[in-house]
Design a protein around this motif. Sequence first.
Motif, PDB file in Angstrom:
ATOM      1  N   GLU A 337       0.362  -1.249   0.171  1.00  0.00           N
ATOM      2  CA  GLU A 337      -0.346  -0.335   0.306  1.00  0.00           C
ATOM      3  C   GLU A 337       0.661   1.608  -0.124  1.00  0.00           C
ATOM      4  O   GLU A 337       0.164   2.587  -0.810  1.00  0.00           O
ATOM      5  CB  GLU A 337      -0.950   0.054   1.011  1.00  0.00           C
ATOM      6  N   TYR A 338       2.059   0.910  -0.033  1.00  0.00           N
ATOM      7  CA  TYR A 338       2.988   2.711  -0.009  1.00  0.00           C
ATOM      8  C   TYR A 338       3.953   2.318  -0.467  1.00  0.00           C
ATOM      9  O   TYR A 338       4.911   4.003  -1.283  1.00  0.00           O
ATOM     10  CB  TYR A 338       3.433   2.450   2.302  1.00  0.00           C
ATOM     11  N   LYS A 339       3.918   1.417  -1.703  1.00  0.00           N
ATOM     12  CA  LYS A 339       4.082   1.260  -3.536  1.00  0.00           C
ATOM     13  C   LYS A 339       3.538   1.236  -4.379  1.00  0.00           C
ATOM     14  O   LYS A 339       4.217   1.197  -4.982  1.00  0.00           O
ATOM     15  CB  LYS A 339       5.079   0.110  -2.851  1.00  0.00           C
ATOM     16  N   GLY A 340       2.290   1.481  -4.006  1.00  0.00           N
ATOM     17  CA  GLY A 340       1.623   2.054  -5.379  1.00  0.00           C
ATOM     18  C   GLY A 340      -0.085   1.114  -4.359  1.00  0.00           C
ATOM     19  O   GLY A 340      -1.074   1.946  -5.570  1.00  0.00           O
ATOM     20  N   ASN A 341       0.130   0.246  -4.006  1.00  0.00           N
ATOM     21  CA  ASN A 341      -0.716  -0.058  -3.360  1.00  0.00           C
ATOM     22  C   ASN A 341      -2.268  -0.714  -4.766  1.00  0.00           C
ATOM     23  O   ASN A 341      -2.912  -0.771  -5.197  1.00  0.00           O
ATOM     24  CB  ASN A 341      -2.399   0.786  -2.701  1.00  0.00           C
ATOM     25  N   THR A 366      -9.408  -5.004  -5.982  1.00  0.00           N
ATOM     26  CA  THR A 366      -9.684  -5.347  -4.064  1.00  0.00           C
ATOM     27  C   THR A 366      -8.747  -4.100  -2.940  1.00  0.00           C
ATOM     28  O   THR A 366      -8.820  -4.389  -1.922  1.00  0.00           O
ATOM     29  CB  THR A 366      -8.734  -6.357  -3.800  1.00  0.00           C
ATOM     30  N   SER A 367      -8.765  -2.925  -3.767  1.00  0.00           N
ATOM     31  CA  SER A 367      -8.264  -2.064  -2.435  1.00  0.00           C
ATOM     32  C   SER A 367      -8.798  -0.996  -3.216  1.00  0.00           C
ATOM     33  O   SER A 367      -8.491   0.149  -2.445  1.00  0.00           O
ATOM     34  CB  SER A 367      -6.260  -2.207  -2.965  1.00  0.00           C
ATOM     35  N   GLN A 368      -8.309  -0.125  -4.398  1.00  0.00           N
ATOM     36  CA  GLN A 368      -7.975   1.230  -4.812  1.00  0.00           C
ATOM     37  C   GLN A 368      -9.238   1.293  -6.351  1.00  0.00           C
ATOM     38  O   GLN A 368      -8.811  -0.021  -6.397  1.00  0.00           O
ATOM     39  CB  GLN A 368      -8.281   2.204  -4.216  1.00  0.00           C
TER      40      GLN A 368
END
Length: 394
Positions: A337-341, A366-368
């Motif tokens: 999530e801190y490298k592109g997510n 599934t995330s964004q």
Amino acid sequence: MLTLLLVATTTLATAQNKSLFNPVYTGVTSLTIAPDSRAGALGDVGVATEADVNSQYWNPAKYPFTISPAGVSLAYTPWLRQLVSDIDLANLTGYYRIGDYQAVSGSLTYFSLGDVIDIANNYTIRPYEMAVDFAYSRMLSETFSASVGLRFIYSDLQYNYDDEVTPGSAFAADISLFHSGYVFLGQRECMFNWGLNASNIGSKISFDGGNTNQFIPTNLRLGAALKVPVDEYNSFTLTADANKLMVPTKPTYRQFLDEEFGADFEDASYSYASEYQSWLDAKGYNDISPIAGIFKSFHDAPGGMEEELREIYWGAGLEYGYNDQFFLRAGYHYENEYKGNRKYVTVGAGFKMSVFSLDAAYLVSTSQSNPLDQTLRFTLSFDMDGIREMFGRR
């Protein structure tokens, strides 16, 4: 422009923890888009799967292991389809096997950013990126092969009549390895493959006449695949890839503010953007050569080894095959999530005949928000041996 489109999809991750969010930035990010639907349905995995016509992007060292002496494919990928209708990626790939141990291959990738209409100047601009590459592969033993490739990259991202952005170009090379053998699991003789591909090792690219240069997405991909036959007609293939961008981590804007103004200083508007660029120059980031950047990328993350491990993104997929003609596929892709997510599930299917094969893939984020979320992709491939057989020419 394309980089901004991709970075815009990461706003949720930045809201979680601005101090930890630190993706690896590159130019020509269209080179990181998986072009074919078979790999796209397996979670963007393909460095060690069985050789097929679309191996050029994933691992051209697989071509000497193909059954047919030649093949060609056309893949189409809509981009941001839920927002616009004229942004897409097209890929044309082909190969020709020379004897039993060698092969030559090539591909053309074209990423269109659609039409941008400048009403004030009555002018239409069509920004795009493209890449042309060729590779030579050779078997070094009955189970092991290697390949080298060359790529020309061109990017024209001008999106305004008065824009000072200039087209950029770069050259790059690929080096890949592939091994295919058999292992026994109980009484079953299973095919086990592993592969490695170091791609886009080359020059930087500039969009302002050479004043500043950006790294291209040099990538190290390592993966394995295990094909387990159930009976004469049914089989399962489990495969996984791990990737690491061999590009140095850029010092963040937050680091610049902390160093210049103190840790308590807040400025969310990027009002010191020009000072930040000067600070990057002073730090020497813009002077790092591509080769030095490859070595630096393994130990330069501000968060140490913990952050270095975050920069590894991976995918895993499962393929069911019936009689080597019908295929069902599913996969999962993970990026920290801190490298592109980028986190998403993929599904797909394939149909293969002696003359052609058709593959489709579908992605669910599934995330964004994801540019390919709920997008259907297709790849059509032709087997030259099957075509000759159809017309009675052997």
